[in-house]
Design an enzyme around this catalytic site. Structure first.
Site, PDB file in Angstrom:
ATOM      1  N   TYR A 101      81.783   5.681  21.081  1.00 35.71           N
ATOM      2  CA  TYR A 101      81.463   6.728  22.059  1.00 35.71           C
ATOM      3  C   TYR A 101      82.505   7.832  21.953  1.00 35.71           C
ATOM      4  O   TYR A 101      83.707   7.554  21.837  1.00 35.71           O
ATOM      5  CB  TYR A 101      81.483   6.134  23.481  1.00 35.71           C
ATOM      6  N   GLU A 189      78.507  15.230  24.167  1.00 36.31           N
ATOM      7  CA  GLU A 189      78.652  13.774  24.093  1.00 36.31           C
ATOM      8  C   GLU A 189      77.921  13.200  22.885  1.00 36.31           C
ATOM      9  O   GLU A 189      76.782  13.575  22.614  1.00 36.31           O
ATOM     10  CB  GLU A 189      78.083  13.151  25.378  1.00 36.31           C
TER      11      GLU A 189
END
Ligand code: GDP
Ligand code: MN
Length: 393
Positions: A101, A189
């Protein structure tokens, strides 16, 4: 403004971040064609502005063009968290060894952008943050210096990324920050950022939010807005120059000034709770702005009334630059144009309030009450909404 996955990944690619080279399509036939062109296994991904598409069945692997058409057929038209899928992305399938992530957001409290990395990619990051916050590594970024390489390496080491990937990881981190900054984003993101079987890194999913207030200097990004993906009322409000956000209460609020609009919403909600009326509260945020002219008020009223949940309208105007008599004319104009069977509570204060009230009283409209204070107005609106609901049952 939220961007779709395919739009976000296109931007990532422009900033040098490796992404799968897929295409977005709107029909099973096109899905077939793209899958054939790509060759091999593909992944068919619903393009809706929400996360958790995988879990909802909106991300499916297809081994050949026929299967791609079949999966596209199943996913197109599907509803995910209330959003209809109009487009699917066909990407070459990745051979995933590990999911990471990586994101950049603004940390308002620190007044700096914040980069976050985690080895727990592919999952809901809010859940990781709740349950195992130590698995997220954070680096604040000085906006004048940008992301320094040592900071990217801190994250790489913090998430125990094997050394051989550090060079690629720092490149991706630096480029993600550049993308965030140059696009005036509030979120960029990558989840998951994967390490493939071949040992290279790839941004498999992308999510970007662009600051609406910066769109004027990014016409190319402004054009990416997906009108199918937002409530139609919000599209119409933007066209009329109104700041409108749809909520799910039963009291339509029409207010001048963002601060007064928020106060009106808070008080309405608070008054409803204090009166023990469950589920009652603001149906929207709406700022008609300063100097609101009659046609703007009419447009605002039409937008508020197009929401079937609205059972009462609360109009709270503090006349400064905005003149209450102008607003009053707007209300009459709107009521001539829009069929209105919803009760309305009006509070006018400030510039030309007396003239405004005289105009409204003179029109003798049914279903209309005036109020002096905001609390008084909120109480009347909450009661009127309840009465309207009870009358229906
Ligand atoms: P989200 O659920 O909306 O966040 O959608 P994602 O794009 O993140 O996809 C969800 C999950 O599907 C990923 O975490 C992967 O595990 C899986 N996935 C997505 N693309 C591929 C792919 O190309 N190959 C494989 N094997 N899995 C994929
Ligand atoms: Mn994802």
């Amino acid at each position: 403004m939220n961007l779709h996955e395919y739009q976000s990944k296109n931007l990532f690619a422009q900033f040098g971040i490796p992404t799968p080279k897929g295409k977005v399509v709107t029909s099973p036939q096109e899905a077939y064609d793209v899958a054939k062109e790509l060759g091999g296994t593909v992944v068919v991904k619903a393009q809706v502005l929400t996360g958790g598409r995988g879990k909802a069945g909106g991300v499916k692997l297809a081994r050949n063009p026929d299967e791609a058409a079949e999966k596209a057929e199943a996913i197109l038209g599907m509803t995910i968290k209330g959003l209809i899928v109009h487009k699917v992305l066909i990407d070459p399938a990745a051979d995933i060894r590990q999911e990471l992530y990586l994101s950049v957001t603004n940390d308002r409290a620190a007044r700096k952008p914040l980069m976050m990395g985690s080895a727990e990619g592919g999952m809901d990051i809010e859940q990781v943050n709740r349950e195992t916050p130590e698995k997220i590594v954070r680096e604040h970024i000085d906006p004048f210096l940008g992301l320094r390489d040592y900071q990217a390496r801190n994250i790489a080491s913090g998430i125990r990324l094997p050394r051989e990937h550090w060079k690629q990881f720092t490149d991706i981190a630096r480029n993600l920050f550049r993308c965030f900054q140059e696009c005036d984003a509030t979120l960029a993101e990558i989840n998951p950022l994967v390490i493939t079987g071949a040992g290279t890194m790839l941004a498999l999913d992308g999510k970007m939010t662009i600051d609406d207030n910066a769109l004027f200097r990014h016409p190319d990004l402004a054009e990416m807005r997906d009108l199918q993906a937002e409530p139609p009322e919000e599209t119409r409000a933007r066209a009329a120059g109104l700041n409108y956000i749809k909520l799910d209460g039963d009291i339509g609020c029409m207010v001048n000034g963002a601060g007064l609009a928020m106060t009106t919403m808070d008080i309405t909600k608070d008054v409803a709770a204090r009166m023990g009326i469950n589920g009652s509260g603001p149906a929207n945020f709406l700022d008609i702005g300063g100097g609101a002219q009659a046609d703007k008020v009419a447009a605002a009223l039409r937008i508020i009334l197009s929401d079937p949940k609205v059972k009462a309208v609360l109009l709270n105007i503090f006349g400064g630059i905005t003149r209450c008599d102008e607003v009053a004319k707007g209300i009459l104009q709107a009521r001539n144009e829009v069929k209105m069977d919803v009760p309305m509570v009006i509070r006018l204060a400030g510039t030309n309030a007396a003239e405004g009230r005289a105009i409204i009283d003179g029109a003798n409209l049914p279903n209309l009450q005036s109020a002096t204070t905001l609390v008084d107005a909120a109480e009347k609106a909450v009661l009127a909404a309840r009465a309207a609901k009870e009358a229906k049952h």
